[in-house]
Each structure stands twice: as C-alpha cells, then as structure tokens.
Design a protein around this motif. Sequence first.
Motif, PDB file in Angstrom:
ATOM      1  N   SER A  83      49.144  45.515  41.646  1.00 38.51           N
ATOM      2  CA  SER A  83      48.088  45.282  40.653  1.00 38.51           C
ATOM      3  C   SER A  83      47.337  46.569  40.347  1.00 38.51           C
ATOM      4  O   SER A  83      46.838  46.749  39.234  1.00 38.51           O
ATOM      5  N   ALA A  84      47.265  47.459  41.325  1.00 37.26           N
ATOM      6  CA  ALA A  84      46.588  48.750  41.104  1.00 37.26           C
ATOM      7  C   ALA A  84      47.512  49.741  40.405  1.00 37.26           C
ATOM      8  O   ALA A  84      47.099  50.446  39.479  1.00 37.26           O
ATOM      9  N   LEU A  85      48.774  49.767  40.812  1.00 33.65           N
ATOM     10  CA  LEU A  85      49.710  50.761  40.272  1.00 33.65           C
ATOM     11  C   LEU A  85      50.128  50.425  38.841  1.00 33.65           C
ATOM     12  O   LEU A  85      50.501  51.332  38.076  1.00 33.65           O
ATOM     13  N   ASN A  86      50.105  49.145  38.467  1.00 33.82           N
ATOM     14  CA  ASN A  86      50.527  48.736  37.126  1.00 33.82           C
ATOM     15  C   ASN A  86      49.413  48.843  36.087  1.00 33.82           C
ATOM     16  O   ASN A  86      49.532  48.303  34.989  1.00 33.82           O
ATOM     17  N   VAL A 123      42.025  47.368  39.455  1.00 35.42           N
ATOM     18  CA  VAL A 123      42.397  45.989  39.769  1.00 35.42           C
ATOM     19  C   VAL A 123      41.493  44.996  39.044  1.00 35.42           C
ATOM     20  O   VAL A 123      41.973  44.004  38.469  1.00 35.42           O
ATOM     21  N   ALA A 124      40.183  45.265  39.035  1.00 41.53           N
ATOM     22  CA  ALA A 124      39.257  44.335  38.381  1.00 41.53           C
ATOM     23  C   ALA A 124      39.490  44.308  36.869  1.00 41.53           C
ATOM     24  O   ALA A 124      39.413  43.247  36.239  1.00 41.53           O
ATOM     25  N   GLU A 125      39.780  45.467  36.289  1.00 40.11           N
ATOM     26  CA  GLU A 125      40.118  45.491  34.863  1.00 40.11           C
ATOM     27  C   GLU A 125      41.410  44.709  34.613  1.00 40.11           C
ATOM     28  O   GLU A 125      41.544  44.002  33.616  1.00 40.11           O
ATOM     29  N   GLY A 126      42.361  44.874  35.505  1.00 39.59           N
ATOM     30  CA  GLY A 126      43.625  44.154  35.373  1.00 39.59           C
ATOM     31  C   GLY A 126      43.417  42.652  35.347  1.00 39.59           C
ATOM     32  O   GLY A 126      44.056  41.928  34.573  1.00 39.59           O
ATOM     33  N   MET A 167      44.116  39.843  32.194  1.00 41.51           N
ATOM     34  CA  MET A 167      45.091  38.797  32.493  1.00 41.51           C
ATOM     35  C   MET A 167      46.341  39.315  33.195  1.00 41.51           C
ATOM     36  O   MET A 167      47.426  38.749  33.062  1.00 41.51           O
ATOM     37  N   LYS A 168      46.194  40.403  33.967  1.00 43.46           N
ATOM     38  CA  LYS A 168      47.309  40.884  34.768  1.00 43.46           C
ATOM     39  C   LYS A 168      47.359  40.130  36.096  1.00 43.46           C
ATOM     40  O   LYS A 168      46.407  39.446  36.476  1.00 43.46           O
ATOM     41  N   GLY A 209      38.982  43.369  43.098  1.00 38.20           N
ATOM     42  CA  GLY A 209      39.212  44.813  43.206  1.00 38.20           C
ATOM     43  C   GLY A 209      38.733  45.428  44.504  1.00 38.20           C
ATOM     44  O   GLY A 209      39.134  46.552  44.844  1.00 38.20           O
ATOM     45  N   VAL A 210      37.874  44.732  45.228  1.00 38.28           N
ATOM     46  CA  VAL A 210      37.199  45.335  46.378  1.00 38.28           C
ATOM     47  C   VAL A 210      38.160  45.635  47.536  1.00 38.28           C
ATOM     48  O   VAL A 210      38.281  46.789  47.981  1.00 38.28           O
ATOM     49  N   VAL A 211      38.820  44.612  48.035  1.00 41.29           N
ATOM     50  CA  VAL A 211      39.709  44.807  49.197  1.00 41.29           C
ATOM     51  C   VAL A 211      40.866  45.755  48.867  1.00 41.29           C
ATOM     52  O   VAL A 211      41.129  46.698  49.637  1.00 41.29           O
ATOM     53  N   PRO A 212      41.573  45.574  47.736  1.00 47.56           N
ATOM     54  CA  PRO A 212      42.660  46.520  47.424  1.00 47.56           C
ATOM     55  C   PRO A 212      42.166  47.962  47.302  1.00 47.56           C
ATOM     56  O   PRO A 212      42.853  48.887  47.763  1.00 47.56           O
ATOM     57  N   ALA A 213      41.013  48.172  46.691  1.00 49.80           N
ATOM     58  CA  ALA A 213      40.501  49.536  46.517  1.00 49.80           C
ATOM     59  C   ALA A 213      40.310  50.222  47.862  1.00 49.80           C
ATOM     60  O   ALA A 213      40.746  51.369  48.062  1.00 49.80           O
ATOM     61  N   VAL A 214      39.675  49.527  48.773  1.00 50.20           N
ATOM     62  CA  VAL A 214      39.393  50.114  50.082  1.00 50.20           C
ATOM     63  C   VAL A 214      40.684  50.287  50.885  1.00 50.20           C
ATOM     64  O   VAL A 214      40.926  51.339  51.500  1.00 50.20           O
TER      65      VAL A 214
END
Length: 288
Positions: free
Chosen positions: A52-55, A99-102, A106-107, A119-124
Amino acid sequence: MFDSVEEICKLEENSGVSFWKIVQQDDYKERAVSEEESFENMKRMYTAMKESALNYDKTVKSNSGLVGGEAGLLREYLDSGNALVGDFAGRVMELALRVAEGNACMKRIVAAPTAGSCGVVPAVFIAAQEKLGLTDEKMTEALFVAAGVGEVIAARASLAGAEGGCQAEIGAASSMAAAGLVYLQGGNGRKSANAAALALKNLLGLACDPVAGLVEVPCVKRNVCGAMNAVTSAELTMAGIESRIPADEVFDAMSAVGKDMNPNIKETGKGGVAGTVTGQKIKDALTH
C-alpha cells in the motif's frame, strides 16, 4: 482474547515466552488454525501494508479532490535539503501520507486498526525495517505485539471514532505502533506497554471531525501526527522514561474520555474542523 496488557506482560515475565508469541498463541487457539497459518496470515498483512505504501501514485486524487499528491510534495521537500527533520522522521511522515492518501483514493490498505488510521503502523514499521535492516519475519513478530495492544484497547475502550473520537483511531494506531517499534528496538513486553501508554496519553480527547463526513480532512494528515507520536513515545521508552500511568489505566481513561465527548465530535461531521466555516463550505460544495 486478552483484555489487559499487564496480564500479557506478567505471562511473559513468568513463562519466558515473549510478548509477541503469547499474542500469537492466543490467536491460533482462538481461531482454531495452525501456528504456521497464524504467522503467515499476519505476515501477509505486513506485505499488504508495504504494497500500500510502495504503490503510491502522487498524480492520483480522491474523488472529492481534497486529498492526493501530498506525499509527493513532502518527498520533494525532504530531498531539497531544507527540511529540519532527519531522514528517518521524514520517511515516517512520507509513508504515513502515502498509505492514508491511498485509502482516500480507494486503494488497497490494511485497516490497522481502522481505515482512517491505516497509515500509522505501516509508516513506523516500514521506516524501521529500512533503517534497521530487519526481516519480514521480525516485522511480523512486531505486528503481533501491535495487535495485542490493539486487542486490549478494543476490549477496554473502543477502536471506533464514532464511539470514542479520533483518539480511538489515530490514538490506538499510534499506541500499537509505539509498542511494536519498541519490540523492534529490543524492548520487552513491559517496555512496549510503556510506549503504548505514552502514545495514547498524548492523544486523549482527540476529536473525530471528518469534513463532509469523508475520512480525508483532517484524517490523512493526522496519520502523520500519530506516526511521529509513536516514534517519540518509543524513543522516550528506550531512553528509560516511564509512563506514570500504566497502559491498561490509560486505555480505561480513553474509554471514559470518549463517553464524555460531545456527539458532535464523534464522526458526525458536525463539530471540530468539520464545523468550521470552510469545513461547511466544502461539505455544501460536495453535496450540491
């Protein structure tokens, strides 16, 4: 299912089984799956977080037009050399926005614990993996630590903005991320609990006030706040600084604060920034 972080910490101290493993054991017993299946399922969650972050695509806007491109703008600023924050903090901020923008666009995301706080947990976690060179298996273990904290918050309080305000979403996510980050830095369960307490204390009373009822403004940028709060809480913990209030009691306080909050600031889109003149203008523009 656990309803006390203190209970998990005592199990770890008395048995020698680590915090993450205790949570995982409970998971595969509760869901009647194998130990391997439980681990692989959580590992797939982490893989999905990274995807979700890389895309991320900085050219994509949400349907409302309120969100999109911010992570790209931040990356350009970070690369300009003018940013005051260091590489790690900058990366955490960028990943939270990605991630939050995604989610707003609708990603595919992992709701951890909710879509609005995704977005919080993936970011950290992703920034920590890049910084520390950790394996996906180690990250999966940390995700069990985060999940254990989230499970207890859900049992003692709430993970829904509509019930507990944004403290229940961004606050819970920040608490979970802080606990997992401490584990990745070598901390035991009690240290993870300490970081979870510090993180949630910092966000008690946070209104859930989505403009026009959309999980975009202010939600996307609050993910950055929650992620950085998790990092600072973990750093305080690793420095030996203790929360004077135990994690379980902080979760109880969050529940009490949520019950005292005015319904207008619990995801109704009426109060907070949603109720500002500009917030109402945006709502009118999107609904007419």
